[in-house]
Design an enzyme around this catalytic site. Sequence first.
Site, PDB file in Angstrom:
ATOM      1  N   ASP A  27     -28.893  -7.933  -0.921  1.00 26.80           N
ATOM      2  CA  ASP A  27     -28.918  -8.112  -2.372  1.00 26.80           C
ATOM      3  C   ASP A  27     -29.972  -9.164  -2.727  1.00 26.80           C
ATOM      4  O   ASP A  27     -30.108 -10.181  -2.043  1.00 26.80           O
ATOM      5  CB  ASP A  27     -27.532  -8.547  -2.867  1.00 26.80           C
ATOM      6  CG  ASP A  27     -27.375  -8.378  -4.359  1.00 26.80           C
ATOM      7  OD1 ASP A  27     -26.629  -7.481  -4.784  1.00 26.80           O
ATOM      8  OD2 ASP A  27     -28.018  -9.142  -5.117  1.00 26.80           O
TER       9      ASP A  27
ATOM     10  N   GLN B  78     -20.712  -4.086 -13.473  1.00 26.48           N
ATOM     11  CA  GLN B  78     -21.706  -3.149 -12.933  1.00 26.48           C
ATOM     12  C   GLN B  78     -22.971  -3.180 -13.798  1.00 26.48           C
ATOM     13  O   GLN B  78     -22.894  -3.058 -15.027  1.00 26.48           O
ATOM     14  CB  GLN B  78     -21.143  -1.726 -12.881  1.00 26.48           C
ATOM     15  CG  GLN B  78     -22.096  -0.755 -12.170  1.00 26.48           C
ATOM     16  CD  GLN B  78     -21.507   0.639 -11.970  1.00 26.48           C
ATOM     17  OE1 GLN B  78     -20.411   0.941 -12.456  1.00 26.48           O
ATOM     18  NE2 GLN B  78     -22.229   1.483 -11.258  1.00 26.48           N
TER      19      GLN B  78
ATOM     20  N   HIS C 122     -22.853   1.789  -5.510  1.00 29.13           N
ATOM     21  CA  HIS C 122     -23.259   0.922  -4.403  1.00 29.13           C
ATOM     22  C   HIS C 122     -22.097   0.029  -4.004  1.00 29.13           C
ATOM     23  O   HIS C 122     -21.324  -0.424  -4.851  1.00 29.13           O
ATOM     24  CB  HIS C 122     -24.461   0.058  -4.773  1.00 29.13           C
ATOM     25  CG  HIS C 122     -24.285  -0.717  -6.047  1.00 29.13           C
ATOM     26  ND1 HIS C 122     -24.431  -0.143  -7.281  1.00 29.13           N
ATOM     27  CD2 HIS C 122     -23.947  -2.006  -6.279  1.00 29.13           C
ATOM     28  CE1 HIS C 122     -24.196  -1.038  -8.220  1.00 29.13           C
ATOM     29  NE2 HIS C 122     -23.890  -2.193  -7.635  1.00 29.13           N
TER      30      HIS C 122
HETATM   31  P1  5GP Z   1     -23.827  -4.488  -9.780  1.00 32.87           P
HETATM   32  O1  5GP Z   1     -23.949  -5.647 -10.727  1.00 32.87           O
HETATM   33  O2  5GP Z   1     -24.305  -3.195 -10.446  1.00 32.87           O
HETATM   34  O3  5GP Z   1     -22.499  -4.345  -9.108  1.00 32.87           O
HETATM   35  O4  5GP Z   1     -24.834  -4.806  -8.590  1.00 32.87           O
HETATM   36  C1  5GP Z   1     -26.216  -4.618  -8.675  1.00 32.87           C
HETATM   37  C2  5GP Z   1     -26.822  -5.545  -7.666  1.00 32.87           C
HETATM   38  O5  5GP Z   1     -28.162  -5.144  -7.434  1.00 32.87           O
HETATM   39  C3  5GP Z   1     -26.883  -7.008  -8.113  1.00 32.87           C
HETATM   40  O6  5GP Z   1     -26.082  -7.804  -7.244  1.00 32.87           O
HETATM   41  C4  5GP Z   1     -28.364  -7.363  -8.050  1.00 32.87           C
HETATM   42  O7  5GP Z   1     -28.590  -8.654  -7.532  1.00 32.87           O
HETATM   43  C5  5GP Z   1     -28.924  -6.273  -7.147  1.00 32.87           C
HETATM   44  N1  5GP Z   1     -30.305  -5.929  -7.433  1.00 32.87           N
HETATM   45  C6  5GP Z   1     -30.838  -5.643  -8.650  1.00 32.87           C
HETATM   46  N2  5GP Z   1     -32.142  -5.345  -8.531  1.00 32.87           N
HETATM   47  C7  5GP Z   1     -32.441  -5.451  -7.206  1.00 32.87           C
HETATM   48  C8  5GP Z   1     -33.655  -5.270  -6.452  1.00 32.87           C
HETATM   49  O8  5GP Z   1     -34.727  -4.949  -6.969  1.00 32.87           O
HETATM   50  N3  5GP Z   1     -33.564  -5.476  -5.114  1.00 32.87           N
HETATM   51  C9  5GP Z   1     -32.394  -5.817  -4.498  1.00 32.87           C
HETATM   52  N4  5GP Z   1     -32.432  -5.985  -3.174  1.00 32.87           N
HETATM   53  N5  5GP Z   1     -31.243  -5.991  -5.164  1.00 32.87           N
HETATM   54  C10 5GP Z   1     -31.273  -5.823  -6.517  1.00 32.87           C
END
Ligand code: 5GP
Length: 115
Positions: free
Chosen positions: A31, A94, A100
């Site tokens: 992440d 999210q 994911h």
């Molecule tokens: P959510 O908030 O949808 O559960 O998780 C999305 C995750 O994607 C976040 O923890 C964020 O840090 C990660 N993320 C967003 N953009 C990128 C990126 O460009 N590269 C990586 N490695 N992680 C990302």
Amino acid sequence: MAADTVFTKIIAGEIPAKILVETENVIAFPDLNPQAKVHILVIPKTTEYDNVTQLAAADPALLAEIVGVAQKLASEHANGDYRLIFNSGASAGQTVFHVHAHVLAGDLEERSLVG
Ligand code: 5GP
């Protein structure tokens, strides 16, 4: 069908990420904004599913593969114990609508949930 997201671009190699595991169906990479010593995302390559509810209903074997990859990563990068989080819905945190798993491992004692 999920819309294109930042993860679609990572799968296509258009945004760089350190790929830790790649199979025919899934990839895993750290992440960008880690919330624990080990914080790895495991995602299916398909863009079909926005969230884990959809994935579980349509393709439980793919969900099981994600869980297996999570265990392997936790064993390789920590002591094998891990937390698996699927934020599902905007008000649950999210931000990327391509299903994911967050695999959290390592220094989890003081940590709460990813948000
Ligand atoms: P959510 O908030 O949808 O559960 O998780 C999305 C995750 O994607 C976040 O923890 C964020 O840090 C990660 N993320 C967003 N953009 C990128 C990126 O460009 N590269 C990586 N490695 N992680 C990302």
